[in-house]
Design an enzyme around this catalytic site. Structure first.
Site, short mmCIF file in Angstrom:
data_model
loop_
_atom_site.label_atom_id
_atom_site.label_comp_id
_atom_site.label_asym_id
_atom_site.label_seq_id
_atom_site.Cartn_x
_atom_site.Cartn_y
_atom_site.Cartn_z
N TYR A 40 14.94 58.56 -8.28
CA TYR A 40 13.96 57.84 -8.32
C TYR A 40 13.72 57.69 -9.87
O TYR A 40 13.46 58.56 -10.72
CB TYR A 40 12.31 58.42 -8.07
CG TYR A 40 11.21 57.60 -8.12
CD1 TYR A 40 11.30 56.32 -8.62
CD2 TYR A 40 10.00 58.08 -7.57
CE1 TYR A 40 9.99 55.81 -8.67
CE2 TYR A 40 9.06 57.46 -7.46
CZ TYR A 40 8.80 56.08 -8.06
OH TYR A 40 7.55 55.44 -8.06
N LYS A 74 16.10 54.37 -6.33
CA LYS A 74 14.91 53.43 -6.35
C LYS A 74 14.77 53.09 -7.96
O LYS A 74 14.32 53.97 -8.56
CB LYS A 74 14.01 54.16 -5.83
CG LYS A 74 12.44 53.58 -6.13
CD LYS A 74 11.49 54.70 -5.14
CE LYS A 74 10.12 54.61 -5.70
NZ LYS A 74 9.59 53.35 -6.24
C1 NAY Z 1 5.68 55.11 -5.39
O1 NAY Z 1 6.44 56.05 -5.60
O2 NAY Z 1 4.72 54.95 -4.90
C2 NAY Z 1 6.18 53.74 -5.82
O3 NAY Z 1 7.42 53.35 -5.22
C3 NAY Z 1 5.34 52.88 -6.55
C4 NAY Z 1 6.38 52.17 -7.70
C5 NAY Z 1 5.38 51.41 -8.66
N1 NAY Z 1 5.46 51.70 -9.95
C6 NAY Z 1 4.66 52.20 -10.68
C7 NAY Z 1 4.59 52.53 -12.09
O4 NAY Z 1 3.45 52.70 -10.05
O5 NAY Z 1 5.27 49.63 -7.01
C8 NAY Z 1 5.20 49.99 -8.15
C9 NAY Z 1 3.96 49.28 -8.75
O6 NAY Z 1 2.88 49.82 -7.83
C10 NAY Z 1 3.95 47.68 -8.41
O7 NAY Z 1 4.86 47.21 -9.04
C11 NAY Z 1 2.57 47.23 -8.93
O8 NAY Z 1 2.63 47.09 -10.37
#
Ligand code: NAY
Length: 294
Positions: A135, A163
Site C-alpha cells: 500500500y 495499491k
Molecule cells: C483505503 O485504504 O481506505 C483507501 O484505499 C483509501 C484511499 C484514499 N486515499 C486517501 C489519502 O485517503 O481513495 C482515496 C481517497 O479517499 C479518494 O481519492 C478521495 O480523495
C-alpha cells in the site's frame, strides 16, 4: 489474478451509537456493497480508520466481513500496524479467516531507512501463505515506494501488486514498467480513476467507491469498452462529488456516513480525532446525497 480486477471499495469503519465496533452494521455494509456488484473489499485500511482502532477491534472487523462475504467477493485485509508484531498477528488472523490477500502501508511515525521498510514488508509476507499487496500512500506515510525497493521485493513470489495512492499517475506507469506483466497495480486516487486505468492500472481500490459504487462501475465499463469520452464524463461527476464530500466540517468519512444514514443504512459515525459533521453543514448532506443518488 482476475479476481483482483474491478472495483474494490475500501470498507468503512462501522460503529454503534456509543462508538464501538458494530458486528451488525459491518454485516449490513458488507452485504449492501456485495449487492451493488463490486469485485471485492479492502478491509481495515485508511477508510476503515485502522489507525484509530486497537488490534482486537481490527480483528473483529476482519472477522465479521469474512463471515458475511467469504467466497462471494475478493477480500483483501489491510494489516499495517505500528509494530511488525501486531502486523504479523493480524496477517495470520486474516489467513485463518480465509482472506484472499494481505496488504500493508510502510512503517509509520519514525522515519525509517528503506532497509527497515523492506524488512517490515518481508516479515509480513513470510508470515503467511497469502499473496501480498504493497500500500503506497506517501501523502500520509511520508514514504514513496522506490523502484529500487519494488525490484528487490519482487523477488518474493508473494508480492502480487501495489495499491498506489500517490498522486502522479506516472508512478502507476513506472511500477507497471518495473514489474512482470501479471503484477497488479491498483489505482488509489479516486479522482484519477480513469487516467490511472488508461496509464496501466489494472483495477482500483478507493475510499469513495463505497458511497457511489454505481459511478465507478460505470466508469470501468466505459474504460473496458474504450469509450473514453463517456468515461471522462463520469470521472467529472465523480470529482464534483468528491469535492463536495470534502467540503463540509468533520471529515470526508463523516459526510459519507451521514449520506449512508439518509439512505437508511446506519453505520454510525467516525472516531475521534475525526469529527462528525455538525451544525449548519448537516443540512448540506442531502444536497450531496442527491448529487449521487440522481
Ligand atoms: C483505503 O485504504 O481506505 C483507501 O484505499 C483509501 C484511499 C484514499 N486515499 C486517501 C489519502 O485517503 O481513495 C482515496 C481517497 O479517499 C479518494 O481519492 C478521495 O480523495
Amino acid at each position: 489474478l482476475d479476481k483482483y480486477k474491478g472495483i474494490i471499495p475500501a470498507f468503512y469503519a462501522c460503529y454503534d451509537e456509543s462508538g464501538e465496533i458494530s458486528p451488525e452494521r459491518i454485516k449490513l455494509l458488507a452485504n449492501h456493497l456485495y449487492e451493488k456488484g463490486v469485485q471485492g473489499l479492502y478491509v481495515g485500511g485508511s477508510s476503515g480508520e485502522c489507525i484509530y482502532q486497537n488490534l482486537e477491534e481490527r480483528k473483529a472487523t476482519l472477522k465479521y466481513v469474512s463471515e458475511s462475504l467469504k467466497g462471494k467477493l475478493t477480500l483483501i485485509a489491510h494489516v499495517g500496524a505500528p509494530s511488525t508484531k501486531e502486523s504479523v498477528e493480524l496477517a495470520k488472523y486474516a489467513e485463518e479467516l480465509g482472506y484472499d490477500a494481505l496488504s500493508a502501508i510502510p512503517p509509520i511515525y519514525f522515519k525509517l531507512p528503506e532497509s527497515s521498510i523492506e524488512k517490515y514488508w518481508t516479515e509480513i509476507m513470510d508470515s503467511t501463505e497469502l499473496p501480498f499487496i504493497i500500500y503506497n500512500i506517501p501523502q500520509t506515510t511520508g514514504y514513496n515506494l522506490s523502484i529500487n525497493l519494488l525490484t528487490k521485493l519482487l523477488k518474493n513470489d508473494k508480492l502480487i501488486g501495489v495499491k498506489n495512492s500517490s498522486m502522479p499517475v506516472m508512478d502507476i506507469e513506472r511500477f507497471k514498467a518495473a514489474a512482470p506483466e501479471e503484477f497488479i497495480v491498483f489505482n488509489g486516487p479516486d479522482e484519477q480513476y480513469v487516467s490511472g486505468r488508461l496509464i496501466g492500472a489494472d483495477s482500483g481500490i478507493g475510499g469513495t467507491y463505497g458511497v457511489m459504487p454505481e459511478l465507478f462501475l460505470k466508469a470501468e465499463e466505459f474504460v473496458v469498452a474504450g469509450n473514453f469520452s463517456e468515461a471522462r464524463k463520469i470521472q467529472r461527476d465523480i470529482n464534483d462529488i468528491i469535492i463536495a464530500l470534502c467540503s463540509l466540517n468533520g471529515s470526508m468519512y463523516s459526510t459519507i456516513k451521514e449520506i449512508y444514514k439518509l439512505r437508511g443504512i446506519n453505520i454510525g459515525s467516525v472516531r475521534g480525532p475525526l469529527e462528525p459533521v455538525s451544525g449548519e453543514d448537516l443540512g448540506k448532506i442531502e444536497i450531496i446525497k442527491n448529487m449521487i443518488d440522481v
